[in-house]
Design an enzyme around this catalytic site. Structure first.
Site, PDB file in Angstrom:
ATOM      1  N   HIS A   1       0.846  -1.191   0.000  1.00 25.85           N
ATOM      2  CA  HIS A   1       0.000   0.000   0.000  1.00 25.85           C
ATOM      3  C   HIS A   1       0.886   1.247   0.000  1.00 25.85           C
ATOM      4  O   HIS A   1       1.233   1.762   1.065  1.00 25.85           O
ATOM      5  CB  HIS A   1      -0.901   0.003   1.235  1.00 25.85           C
ATOM      6  CG  HIS A   1      -1.820  -1.172   1.322  1.00 25.85           C
ATOM      7  ND1 HIS A   1      -1.381  -2.443   1.622  1.00 25.85           N
ATOM      8  CD2 HIS A   1      -3.162  -1.270   1.150  1.00 25.85           C
ATOM      9  CE1 HIS A   1      -2.412  -3.280   1.643  1.00 25.85           C
ATOM     10  NE2 HIS A   1      -3.499  -2.590   1.351  1.00 25.85           N
ATOM     11  N   HIS A  44     -29.479 -14.195  23.674  1.00 26.20           N
ATOM     12  CA  HIS A  44     -28.493 -14.092  24.746  1.00 26.20           C
ATOM     13  C   HIS A  44     -27.900 -15.448  25.135  1.00 26.20           C
ATOM     14  O   HIS A  44     -27.126 -15.521  26.096  1.00 26.20           O
ATOM     15  CB  HIS A  44     -29.122 -13.437  25.983  1.00 26.20           C
ATOM     16  CG  HIS A  44     -29.282 -11.954  25.855  1.00 26.20           C
ATOM     17  ND1 HIS A  44     -29.937 -11.362  24.798  1.00 26.20           N
ATOM     18  CD2 HIS A  44     -28.856 -10.930  26.649  1.00 26.20           C
ATOM     19  CE1 HIS A  44     -29.922 -10.043  24.952  1.00 26.20           C
ATOM     20  NE2 HIS A  44     -29.275  -9.756  26.065  1.00 26.20           N
ATOM     21  N   HIS A  65      -3.828   3.201  -3.473  1.00 23.70           N
ATOM     22  CA  HIS A  65      -4.035   2.800  -2.076  1.00 23.70           C
ATOM     23  C   HIS A  65      -3.402   1.438  -1.797  1.00 23.70           C
ATOM     24  O   HIS A  65      -2.598   1.297  -0.874  1.00 23.70           O
ATOM     25  CB  HIS A  65      -5.519   2.739  -1.729  1.00 23.70           C
ATOM     26  CG  HIS A  65      -5.796   2.049  -0.431  1.00 23.70           C
ATOM     27  ND1 HIS A  65      -5.727   2.695   0.777  1.00 23.70           N
ATOM     28  CD2 HIS A  65      -6.110   0.755  -0.148  1.00 23.70           C
ATOM     29  CE1 HIS A  65      -5.986   1.834   1.750  1.00 23.70           C
ATOM     30  NE2 HIS A  65      -6.230   0.653   1.214  1.00 23.70           N
ATOM     31  N   GLU A  78     -18.054  -3.323  23.821  1.00 20.22           N
ATOM     32  CA  GLU A  78     -17.314  -4.587  23.914  1.00 20.22           C
ATOM     33  C   GLU A  78     -16.073  -4.632  23.029  1.00 20.22           C
ATOM     34  O   GLU A  78     -15.008  -5.103  23.453  1.00 20.22           O
ATOM     35  CB  GLU A  78     -18.226  -5.769  23.561  1.00 20.22           C
ATOM     36  CG  GLU A  78     -19.289  -6.083  24.596  1.00 20.22           C
ATOM     37  CD  GLU A  78     -20.570  -5.311  24.375  1.00 20.22           C
ATOM     38  OE1 GLU A  78     -21.552  -5.595  25.084  1.00 20.22           O
ATOM     39  OE2 GLU A  78     -20.591  -4.411  23.501  1.00 20.22           O
TER      40      GLU A  78
END
Length: 657
Positions: free
Chosen positions: A27, A468, A260, A406
């Site tokens: 890159h 859950h 890129h 999280e």
């Protein structure tokens, strides 16, 4: 001075482009555009390239890991031990210059990066660690822990949700020594960022509690230097320095998405060199560039010498603190296995409750244990009751409030560990490990022992229902190399899991139940082997082997009693950690699971996939091949066949084969 600065920046550009061209992979766009940003960062940082582990060094994280040649060019020129051959071997098998920066492979790399946004979250963790350790150990006149954390990112990092999660927490915690340099070139793989990304990143970060500084032109190194100076002057807010740049600067592909992620091509590389006035042979750099860069390493060497002299005085004035600091940095642990109270429990409990009991006892013996939950501490039972909270204006607590973040939580813990001095853990419901899986994978890839407390481990979650109730998560994490997964059956196995996690060199997941698990006769230190005979048969060779984990171990014990009434002699094997069992000597594994006994049943309230290698062609697995349901836990275990009677029936079936 300006001439040597520009020559060094051009050296970074050309080296990066040459290495990528030779590899036919890489890159080049960001290294060409962001070379002045990297140069400015390194010339403002404190580091000793001859001692990359210098405690009080500034940390540098390339969050946009695809621009790895920028990293390697900087490390090469600034004397970190990379060679010209390393640069020439970019992306080749066995090279230190891998496709993305790898922790423990390339000298100077503080963390493995590549998944966008992870590096910024790692940097937040490093800044938290610096902040916490400074509060613990610094005394007037003795700044033992006093450094900055830098991260360099691009537009891609800024689009990832983890960046916003981490930036939000960093602002709330007032991490004034965190400096993020944003290479804002308005290009990603698919083209201009305005097709998907039109927000005002600066205003977003201001709203998150950051100081935002803008630099109009990446080639204005003096302006970047002023921005870094301003960032250092702000002690109550992390700083985001937005630097406008041109991807592929200096090449015919400047400003285009095509540079890129692909080499420039020979003609475009030649044109780049002509534009920059670069006349050196391939991979050659003028000697004055190395001399210039060496000055900054020498400055860092002097800084390390001064720090060591200061620490010697500190050790004389505060001997106990100095001793503790060294112990924390070495990650020293007492003989946890033989601390009797860790193995003692007053009552039957859920394994999350056993885990809380063990954690709170461990806190007396492991003072640098620090962690928290994604806003679930009362449910995860992950708080250390004897310690306060770590907050923006209260730095000495070791209970972290990560908020409902999280993914960032896990990546932040990676950064806290990588900084050194702390033993981090984090907690959430097991099913939400999916939210943080990539950061957990990075823990495993780097082989760093972050501890993950994952509670509500099965359909035992009950009424919250299938959203859950984890099914496939155990198997998915067990499939991750260098990840150890523990699902303990009672308190003593939970103690063993915690101790093994602390002593281990790899990350560990503690899958803990919501429902009560009775203390079982025969559990204890054998759990360190990962799998062991909990209840043996009366025969030398059992008729059938029942293998179980967690809450299902008690089912296997009850099933053994039912089978005995029918004249079938069963062995019960508890398997709290398949990875630790698989690591045992073959002789031991054969003693637990003798190959002569083909009648085997594995019982676990989760996916079946990881159990086939233990039960073989003639065995049977009682597991979950569907999602759960919403109902009380007891009803669900019956519905899905997790009863002693069903285990016994399965055992009788395999005995008939």
């Amino acid at each position: 001075m300006e001439d040597i600065r520009q020559l060094t920046i051009n050296a970074i550009r050309v080296l990066s482009a040459e290495a990528i061209e030779k590899a036919k992979s890489g890159h080049p766009g960001m290294p060409l555009g962001a070379a002045p940003i990297g140069y400015a960062a390194f010339t403002n940082m404190t580091f000793n390239p001859k001692d990359t582990a210098f405690d009080n060094r500034d940390r540098f994280v390339l969050s946009a890991g695809h621009a790895s040649m920028l990293d390697y060019s900087l490390y090469y020129l600034f004397g970190f031990g990379l060679t010209k051959e390393d640069i020439m071997n970019f992306r080749q098998l066995g090279a230190r210059t891998a496709g993305h920066p790898e922790y423990g492979v390339c000298p100077g790399v503080e963390t493995s990066t590549g998944p966008l946004g992870q590096g910024i979250a790692n940097a937040v963790g490093m800044a938290i660690a610096e902040n916490y350790l400074a509060e613990k150990f610094n005394r007037e006149g003795y700044p033992v822990v006093d450094h900055y954390t830098y991260a360099l990112c691009g537009d891609g990092c800024m689009q990832e949700g983890i960046e916003n999660e981490a930036a939000s927490l960093a602002g709330a915690l007032k991490l004034g020594k965190l400096i993020v340099l944003y290479d804002d070139n308005d290009i990603t793989i698919e083209g201009s960022t305005d097709i998907t990304f039109t927000e005002d990143v600066g205003k977003r970060h201001e709203a998150l509690g950051w100081q935002v500084i803008k630099v109009k032109d990446a080639n204005d190194v003096a302006a970047i230097n002023r921005a870094i100076k301003k960032a250092k002057a702000e002690t109550e807010k992390p700083s985001l320095i937005i630097v406008k740049s041109t991807i592929g600067y200096g090449s015919p592909l400047a400003g285009k998405a095509s540079c890129h992620g692909s080499p420039l091509g020979a003609d475009n590389l030649a044109a780049l060199k002509k534009t920059l006035g670069w006349a050196c042979e391939p991979f050659e750099v003028p000697e004055e560039v190395f001399k210039h860069c060496k000055k900054f390493g020498a400055k860092g060497k002097r800084a390390e010498k001064a720090w060591k002299e200061m620490f010697k005085e500190y050790s004389e004035k505060y001997p106990e603190l100095a001793k503790e600091y060294v112990s924390w940095k070495k990650r020293e642990l007492p003989d946890l296995e033989n601390i009797e109270e860790l193995w003692q429990f007053e009552k039957d409990d859920a394994s999350r409750g056993y885990g809380s009991t063990v954690l709170n006892k461990l806190a007396k013996y492991v003072p640098n244990l620090i962690g928290g939950s994604a806003d679930l501490a009362p449910a995860n039972k992950s708080n250390i009751k004897s310690r306060g909270n770590y907050e923006a204006d209260v730095k000495d607590g070791s209970n972290m409030h990560f908020g409902i973040r999280e993914h960032a939580m896990a990546a932040i813990c990676n950064g806290m560990y990588l900084h050194g001095g702390l033993i981090p853990y984090c907690a959430t419901f097991a099913v939400f490990s999916d939210y943080m899986k990539n950061a957990m994978r990075m823990s495993a890839l780097m082989e760093i022992p972050v501890i993950y407390i994952l509670t509500h481990d099965s359909i035992g979650v009950g009424e919250d229902g299938p959203t859950h109730q984890p099914i496939e998560q155990l198997t998915g994490l067990r499939a991750t190399p260098h990840m150890r997964v523990y699902r303990p059956a009672d308190g003593r196995e939970t103690a063993a899991a915690w101790i093994a996690a602390l002593k281990g060199k790899d990350p560990a997941c503690l899958f803990l139940s919501r429902q009560t698990l009775p203390m079982l006769e025969g559990t204890g230190k054998n759990a360190f082997k990962g799998g062991y005979i909990l209840c043996d048969s009366d025969k030398k060779v059992p008729d059938v082997i029942l293998i179980a984990t967690g809450s299902e171990v008690n089912l296997a014990v009850s099933a053994k009693a039912l089978l005995k009434e029918e004249g079938i002699d069963a062995r019960v094997v508890s398997m709290p950690c398949t990875e630790d069992f698989d690591a045992q000597p073959e002789k031991y594994k054969e003693s637990v699971l003798p190959s002569a006994v083909r009648a085997r049943v594995a019982i676990e309230a989760g996916s079946l996939l990881c159990w086939y290698k233990y039960v073989g062609l003639d065995g049977k697995i009682l597991g979950m091949d569907s999602f759960g349901a919403s109902a009380p836990a007891g009803q669900l275990f019956k519905k899905f066949g997790f009863t002693p009677e069903n285990v016994a029936e399965a055992a009788k079936e395999v005995c008939k084969k």
